[in-house]
Design a protein around this motif. Structure first.
Motif, PDB file in Angstrom:
ATOM      1  N   ASN A  79       0.839  -1.203   0.000  1.00 33.25           N
ATOM      2  CA  ASN A  79       0.000   0.000   0.000  1.00 33.25           C
ATOM      3  C   ASN A  79       0.874   1.252   0.000  1.00 33.25           C
ATOM      4  N   ALA A  82       2.465   1.620  -3.342  1.00 36.62           N
ATOM      5  CA  ALA A  82       1.518   1.553  -4.459  1.00 36.62           C
ATOM      6  C   ALA A  82       1.704   2.708  -5.441  1.00 36.62           C
ATOM      7  N   ILE A 119      -4.482  -6.150  -5.808  1.00 33.10           N
ATOM      8  CA  ILE A 119      -3.760  -4.905  -6.069  1.00 33.10           C
ATOM      9  C   ILE A 119      -2.990  -5.023  -7.383  1.00 33.10           C
TER      10      ILE A 119
END
Lengths: 579, 188
Positions: A79, A82, A119
């Motif tokens: 995250n 990202a 993701i």
């Protein structure tokens, strides 16, 4: 040569054999050992970066310059990384670029159970997933080839069970890969709207090509057995299928994004009843259903936790003949170690009845009994900004009995940005940095304030006090974590003062090597009345033997915190080793 | 068919080292082998479990309920917690010491008395106070190698192989004391 390797060691070995030259990471269970292993190879430059975003950007830079590079992280680290990785999906690579991401189904050491494959799909980055140590090494090498062939970063996804299992791996020699010449190409590496629009088209085409080309690639394979029952599976879950139902047909997917439709269709045409057996989210299942193929999936297999062969047997065969566990046994949750400086700091906060906003690290264990001090834990670096948010919502008087705590490594990870925000936006809160001179929970990795780098070489050490001053925090106090009286005074004053302050509680992690603990605590049976006050400090070295306190001398590090809880002077810290 | 061994204990007791020695034994014997370990937060004084499986071809790296041939427990309560992982009639090697979990220390729960009593007859239970024996050998920290020595009595592996693998696995400075601890556990 054959060797037993952890999944993580095999990943590092694969990268080494593939000629990787640059590796960057921030520690995070279950990914940490990848970097610790790769750092041992002299041919590879490897570093701890302050966070995963930085690590990914380092790897991207190395790739653009033309060398094979990698970054490693746990699922929640993705995250953080990202932002660069989503756009690197557009730019593609120079030298091969692999992001290794370790998911944690079952939450052995994490704050959530997110699924990296989703993701990968969102970022339009290809995802491949091995199923044991030998494949981990092989797939890592394959990842670099695919990265260069299709001009894309690759995510190699692993899970805790794979990363932390050992299997037999055949070691091979390193292949030195010639650097690709650096090219100045703003159409590829400058992602302004005009260029990015064109690259987006490229990315979509790339995924289509990969799905078609790689359908028959050895990454994906069909193992026909009984054609009445078949499983579509990948990663460690494949091993559970082979264990529980070795006679069933299996489509083992190594490529999880883009999903290879041709081989899925072929499998569906040849097998009657198909189960999709995948840990966490129904990524494959939903895709296969969308192709118009009927499968059985999450209606019988959970989205939560780890899978196992027994889980499959129960769900598919209805078999459950195992003996039940013994009922009513006391749980044994993890605890802060004997001599842990965090415990001392928490005892002061508890006494002062402070609300404590927590962060990610060993100190998160301060949330549970008997310490019971921490009230929130969200993600790395969140504590400072969370406290700021409470203050902006409720006013500065409201937070006069609030503090936030954050470890030294976590502070440098992303806490520092939050402190900038607090200073800039006029916070009056009290930030406590629990500075134990290491990255504790993941097993003692160096960071930018320890004075050493990943290879163990001397490195510049950030002075946390100076850093806070530079950000604009005027009130910065350093206290020895074990000096409870001074810490209490400082916390009382700083929480009341209407100005942003940082309190650095400093004392090394009790597990850091090279320390001598000269003291141990002894109980005076005459003075001990068995009130149990000392027990409330929450040290596992203490217990009650009948009606008296008892210290386990093997565990005690002699910090003496328990003694300060005793009103009767029954616990005494004494020197047992001459300095 | 595979041989399934499970090592349980309290974080910090050295279950990893023991499983790695067992893994080395399997490699020496020419088997396929898988080990599963616990790292990270769970290691901090919590209940820890490691698995070793070896045989012609090993698929899943974990041992599940009712599948363990040998359960090596470094602490009494942990032996009870994982007893149901043993096959009926399996071997349970227990380091018969008590380490109270924080839930007991803080008064939320009580440490059960005679926790292994109800299991007598179900399994072959071997109890040993390895900490005491290790202290006599010269260092209490090698208690886990004493336990391994006791376990070795129930496994079909030559003594020379054990000693070779121990030598290759433990820290160099502790080779001699670990060998001594192992042989004491083995009964020599």
């Amino acid at each position: 040569m054959k060797k037993l390797l952890l999944g993580n060691e095999a990943i590092a070995r694969g990268a080494y054999e593939a000629g990787v030259k640059v590796s960057a990471a921030y520690p995070g269970t279950p990914s940490t050992e990848i970097s610790e292993t790769i750092a041992k190879y002299n041919e590879v430059y490897a570093e701890w970066a302050p966070n995963e975003k930085v690590a990914a950007e380092v790897a991207i830079g190395a790739s653009i310059s033309g060398v094979r590079s990698m970054c490693c992280m746990k699922h929640v680290g993705l995250n953080v990384a990202a932002d660069p990785l989503f756009t690197c999906s557009y730019t593609g690579v120079g030298g091969g670029l692999v992001a290794v991401v370790a998911d944690d189904p079952g939450l052995y050491s994490s704050q959530n159970e997110q699924d990296t494959r989703l993701i990968g799909r969102a970022a339009m980055i290809p995802v491949i997933e091995p199923s044991d140590s030998a494949e981990a090494k092989e797939y890592m090498k394959r990842a670099f080839e695919l990265s260069e062939k299709y001009d894309t970063p690759i995510i190699l996804r692993t899970t805790t069970r794979l990363s932390h299992s050992q299997g037999v791996v055949e070691l091979e020699y390193r292949t030195e890969v010639e650097d690709k010449p650096y090219e100045k190409r703003i159409d590829k590496y400058v992602m302004m709207p005009g260029m990015a629009k064109k690259r987006h088209l490229y990315v979509e085409d790339r995924l289509k090509r990969m799905a078609a080309d790689l359908s028959k690639d050895p990454l994906n394979r069909i193992e026909y057995g009984d054609r009445k029952v078949g499983f579509i599976t990948s990663g460690i879950a494949y091993q559970y299928v082979k264990e529980a139902m070795p006679e069933a047909s299996v489509l083992k997917l190594g490529l999880l994004n883009p999903l290879p439709d041709d081989i899925i269709r072929e499998f569906a045409e040849n097998v009657e009843t198909i189960y999709v057996f995948e840990e966490l989210e129904p990524l494959v299942e939903e895709h296969v259903r969308a192709m118009g193929i009927n499968v059985i999936g999450k209606e019988i297999f959970t989205r939560q936790g780890e899978y196992s062969a027994n889980l499959l047997r129960k769900a598919v065969l209805g078999k459950s003949d195992a003996e039940p566990p013994m009922a009513g046994l006391p749980a044994r949750p993890p605890v802060l170690c004997p001599g842990c400086p965090h415990r001392s700091v928490f005892s002061v906060m508890k006494k002062l009845k402070l609300h404590v906003i927590g962060d990610i690290g060993c100190y998160t264990l301060g949330a549970v009994a008997p310490i019971s001090v921490i009230e929130t834990t969200i993600c790395m670096g969140s504590s400072i900004s969370t406290l700021h948010g409470v203050e902006k919502a409720k006013g500065k008087d409201y937070i006069k009995n609030w503090v936030c705590v954050i470890g030294d490594s976590t502070f440098l990870h992303t806490g520092v940005n939050s402190l900038i925000n607090s200073a800039y936006n006029g916070s009056t809160g009290t930030v406590v940095i629990l500075d134990n001179r290491t990255t504790g929970m993941t097993g003692h990795q160096e960071h930018a304030a320890t004075g050493k780098n990943l290879k163990g070489e001397p490195a510049p050490a950030i002075d946390l006090t100076e850093l806070c001053h530079a950000i604009g925090v005027k009130r910065v106090t350093t206290v020895n974590s074990f000096d409870r009286e001074e810490l209490a005074e400082v916390l009382k004053k700083e929480t009341q003062t209407e100005e942003l302050s940082v309190v650095i509680c400093k004392a090394p992690c009790a597990l850091l090597k090279g320390q001598v603990f000269p003291n141990k605590v002894f109980v005076d049976g005459e003075k001990c009345i068995g009130c149990g006050a000392c027990i409330t400090c929450g040290c596992p070295a203490l217990s009650k033997d009948g009606k008296k306190a008892k210290v386990n001398p093997e565990m005690c590090n002699g910090c003496g915190l328990c003694a300060s809880f005793c009103k009767f002077g029954a616990l005494e810290k004494r020197e047992v080793v001459k300095k | 068919m595979s041989t399934n061994i499970m090592i349980v204990g309290v974080g910090g007791q050295g279950t990893l080292l023991t499983s790695r020695i067992l893994g080395g034994i399997a490699i020496e014997k020419g088997y396929d082998v898988k080990l599963s370990e616990v790292h990270g937060m769970a290691q901090r004084g919590g209940s820890v479990v490691t698995f070793v499986r070896y045989g012609e071809c090993v698929r899943e790296p974990i041992v599940e309920e009712g599948q363990a041939d040998v359960l090596i427990a470094f602490e009494r309560l942990e032996a009870a917690r994982y007893h149901h992982f043993l096959k009926p009639g399996g071997v349970m090697i227990v380091n018969d010491i008590v380490i109270e979990p924080i839930t007991v220390i803080s008064g939320q729960a009580t440490y059960p008395t005679d926790v292994l009593g109800s299991l007598e007859g179900k399994y072959k239970i071997v109890k040993v106070d390895a900490n005491k024996i290790a202290a006599e050998v010269g260092n209490q920290r090698v208690f886990n190698t004493v336990v391994l020595g006791v376990a070795a009595r129930h496994m079909d592996v030559e003594k020379e192989i054990w000693l070779k693998v121990i030598e290759a696995t433990v820290p160099p400075k502790t080779v001699e004391i670990n060998k001594k601890a192992f042989l004491t556990g083995l009964g020599e």
